[in-house]
Write an enzyme that holds these catalytic residues in place. Structure first.
Site, PDB file in Angstrom:
ATOM      1  N   ASP A   1      -5.331  -3.942 -17.949  1.00  0.00           N
ATOM      2  CA  ASP A   1      -4.343  -2.881 -18.192  1.00  0.00           C
ATOM      3  C   ASP A   1      -4.621  -2.105 -19.481  1.00  0.00           C
ATOM      4  O   ASP A   1      -3.690  -1.656 -20.174  1.00  0.00           O
ATOM      5  CB  ASP A   1      -2.908  -3.454 -18.172  1.00  0.00           C
ATOM      6  CG  ASP A   1      -2.555  -4.029 -16.812  1.00  0.00           C
ATOM      7  OD1 ASP A   1      -3.091  -3.521 -15.801  1.00  0.00           O
ATOM      8  OD2 ASP A   1      -1.771  -4.993 -16.746  1.00  0.00           O
TER       9      ASP A   1
ATOM     10  N   ASN B   1      -6.635   3.098 -12.170  1.00  0.00           N
ATOM     11  CA  ASN B   1      -5.630   2.102 -11.788  1.00  0.00           C
ATOM     12  C   ASN B   1      -4.245   2.673 -12.035  1.00  0.00           C
ATOM     13  O   ASN B   1      -4.060   3.486 -12.939  1.00  0.00           O
ATOM     14  CB  ASN B   1      -5.812   0.843 -12.654  1.00  0.00           C
ATOM     15  CG  ASN B   1      -4.783  -0.237 -12.334  1.00  0.00           C
ATOM     16  OD1 ASN B   1      -4.543  -0.561 -11.172  1.00  0.00           O
ATOM     17  ND2 ASN B   1      -4.152  -0.794 -13.362  1.00  0.00           N
TER      18      ASN B   1
ATOM     19  N   HIS C   1      -0.368   1.416 -13.001  1.00  0.00           N
ATOM     20  CA  HIS C   1       0.346   0.258 -13.547  1.00  0.00           C
ATOM     21  C   HIS C   1       1.823   0.619 -13.703  1.00  0.00           C
ATOM     22  O   HIS C   1       2.138   1.710 -14.206  1.00  0.00           O
ATOM     23  CB  HIS C   1      -0.250  -0.133 -14.910  1.00  0.00           C
ATOM     24  CG  HIS C   1       0.397  -1.347 -15.489  1.00  0.00           C
ATOM     25  ND1 HIS C   1       0.186  -2.623 -14.984  1.00  0.00           N
ATOM     26  CD2 HIS C   1       1.279  -1.477 -16.503  1.00  0.00           C
ATOM     27  CE1 HIS C   1       0.912  -3.486 -15.684  1.00  0.00           C
ATOM     28  NE2 HIS C   1       1.579  -2.824 -16.606  1.00  0.00           N
TER      29      HIS C   1
ATOM     30  N   GLU D   1       5.474   6.722  -9.298  1.00  0.00           N
ATOM     31  CA  GLU D   1       4.069   6.352  -9.062  1.00  0.00           C
ATOM     32  C   GLU D   1       3.490   7.213  -7.943  1.00  0.00           C
ATOM     33  O   GLU D   1       2.359   7.694  -8.021  1.00  0.00           O
ATOM     34  CB  GLU D   1       3.951   4.870  -8.694  1.00  0.00           C
ATOM     35  CG  GLU D   1       4.339   3.918  -9.809  1.00  0.00           C
ATOM     36  CD  GLU D   1       4.126   2.453  -9.437  1.00  0.00           C
ATOM     37  OE1 GLU D   1       3.113   2.127  -8.810  1.00  0.00           O
ATOM     38  OE2 GLU D   1       5.010   1.626  -9.770  1.00  0.00           O
TER      39      GLU D   1
ATOM     40  N   GLY E   1       0.785  -1.233   0.000  1.00  0.00           N
ATOM     41  CA  GLY E   1       0.000   0.000   0.000  1.00  0.00           C
ATOM     42  C   GLY E   1       0.814   1.278   0.000  1.00  0.00           C
ATOM     43  O   GLY E   1       0.366   2.292   0.534  1.00  0.00           O
ATOM     44  N   SER E   2       1.990   1.268  -0.654  1.00  0.00           N
ATOM     45  CA  SER E   2       2.743   2.534  -0.666  1.00  0.00           C
ATOM     46  C   SER E   2       2.045   3.575  -1.540  1.00  0.00           C
ATOM     47  O   SER E   2       2.086   4.779  -1.221  1.00  0.00           O
ATOM     48  CB  SER E   2       4.194   2.317  -1.117  1.00  0.00           C
ATOM     49  OG  SER E   2       4.269   2.016  -2.487  1.00  0.00           O
ATOM     50  N   ASN E   3       1.401   3.156  -2.617  1.00  0.00           N
ATOM     51  CA  ASN E   3       0.632   4.124  -3.416  1.00  0.00           C
ATOM     52  C   ASN E   3      -0.577   4.641  -2.633  1.00  0.00           C
ATOM     53  O   ASN E   3      -0.897   5.826  -2.692  1.00  0.00           O
ATOM     54  CB  ASN E   3       0.189   3.503  -4.741  1.00  0.00           C
ATOM     55  CG  ASN E   3       1.286   3.591  -5.788  1.00  0.00           C
ATOM     56  OD1 ASN E   3       1.618   4.672  -6.257  1.00  0.00           O
ATOM     57  ND2 ASN E   3       1.865   2.442  -6.133  1.00  0.00           N
TER      58      ASN E   3
HETATM   59  C1  GAR Z   1       2.838  -0.842  -7.636  1.00  0.00           C
HETATM   60  O1  GAR Z   1       4.083  -0.811  -8.302  1.00  0.00           O
HETATM   61  C2  GAR Z   1       1.700  -0.869  -8.636  1.00  0.00           C
HETATM   62  O2  GAR Z   1       1.950  -0.092  -9.786  1.00  0.00           O
HETATM   63  C3  GAR Z   1       1.653  -2.324  -8.991  1.00  0.00           C
HETATM   64  O3  GAR Z   1       1.829  -2.995  -7.771  1.00  0.00           O
HETATM   65  C4  GAR Z   1       2.638  -2.178  -6.917  1.00  0.00           C
HETATM   66  C5  GAR Z   1       1.910  -2.011  -5.619  1.00  0.00           C
HETATM   67  O4  GAR Z   1       2.720  -1.388  -4.669  1.00  0.00           O
HETATM   68  N1  GAR Z   1       0.417  -2.674  -9.608  1.00  0.00           N
HETATM   69  C6  GAR Z   1       0.301  -3.627 -10.507  1.00  0.00           C
HETATM   70  O5  GAR Z   1       1.220  -4.306 -10.896  1.00  0.00           O
HETATM   71  C7  GAR Z   1      -1.122  -3.814 -11.012  1.00  0.00           C
HETATM   72  N2  GAR Z   1      -1.096  -4.492 -12.267  1.00  0.00           N
HETATM   73  P1  GAR Z   1       2.098  -0.689  -3.406  1.00  0.00           P
HETATM   74  O6  GAR Z   1       1.184  -1.725  -2.722  1.00  0.00           O
HETATM   75  O7  GAR Z   1       3.275  -0.368  -2.553  1.00  0.00           O
HETATM   76  O8  GAR Z   1       1.348   0.507  -3.856  1.00  0.00           O
END
Ligand code: GAR
Length: 228
Positions: free
Chosen positions: A155, A117, A119, A184, A21-23
């Site tokens: 995607d 989303n 990506h 991101e 969940g960093s995003n």
């Molecule tokens: C992120 O890099 C996101 O772009 C990717 O998963 C990671 C989640 O990191 N998403 C995908 O690959 C979706 N197809 P986070 O939990 O630290 O945000």
């Protein structure tokens, strides 16, 4: 006492996660600013062990819940359970942030142009998983990330914002992922602000393709050439 400026009506946003969940944390942090046109009112995870859940609770997100996909017989039953949580929290926009379940047309159409989303690649290149390892294997010189509206194909969907980073000699999938992830965290709050404020709209171009137009976007962006 003179009254202050009228408070901005902020869009109510849910973030759907499966992992760290960093995003999500970047979205929560950015929307602490009362000038941001969105507020994070709900975080849902399909996994009880997602690290992002504790971060969401610690940040004081009012509605945090687990909807375990394994507890539901079909994808649609799982999504109906998520939908009930979203309705309970009065959500207007849904942001997927490392949410690793494919969604059905039932859910996607219900949230048409209100479901976004992130990506970790410059779509339409490198859809799917292992984006960074595949980009390195192809020897690309520029990588990046994309925020887009969700459509039923994986995607795929009108692109809202992208950011590019250089691929450096000696990069591994991990070092490249870290460089992209930092971007991101910049573009997801920006893209959400534009969606929430109504600055972006999906239009059909002359060939019938769905594309995003952004109000007030500058056409004088610098060019990115790498290696410089
Ligand atoms: C992120 O890099 C996101 O772009 C990717 O998963 C990671 C989640 O990191 N998403 C995908 O690959 C979706 N197809 P986070 O939990 O630290 O945000």
């Amino acid at each position: 006492m003179t009254p202050g400026p009228a408070p901005v009506a902020r869009r109510r946003v849910a973030v759907l996660i499966s992992g760290g969940g960093s995003n999500m944390a970047a979205l929560i942090e950015a929307t602490r600013d009362p000038a941001h046109p969105a507020e994070i009112v709900c975080v849902l995870s399909n996994r009880a062990d997602a690290g992002g859940l504790a971060k969401a609770r610690a940040a004081g997100v009012p509605h945090v819940a687990v909807v375990d996909h394994r507890a539901h017989a079909t994808r649609e039953a799982f999504e109906r359970a998520m939908q009930a949580e979203l309705e309970a929290a009065d959500v207007e926009i849904v942001a997927l942030a490392g949410f690793m379940r494919l969604l059905t047309p039932w859910f996607i159409e219900r949230w048409h142009d209100r479901l976004i989303n992130i990506h970790p690649a410059l779509l339409p290149s490198y859809k799917g998983l292992h984006t960074h390892a595949r980009a390195l294997a192809d020897g690309v010189k520029i990588a990046g990330c994309t925020v887009h509206f969700v459509r039923p194909e994986m995607d795929v969907g009108p692109i809202i914002v992208q950011a590019a980073v250089p691929v450096l000699d000696g990069d591994t999938a991990e070092t490249l992922a870290a460089r992209v992830l930092a971007r991101e965290h910049r573009i997801y709050p920006l893209a959400l602000a534009r969606v929430a404020s109504g600055a972006v709209r999906v239009v059909r171009d002359d060939d019938g393709n769905e594309v995003v137009r952004t109000e007030g976007a500058s056409s004088s962006g610098g060019e990115l050439i790498w290696p410089a």
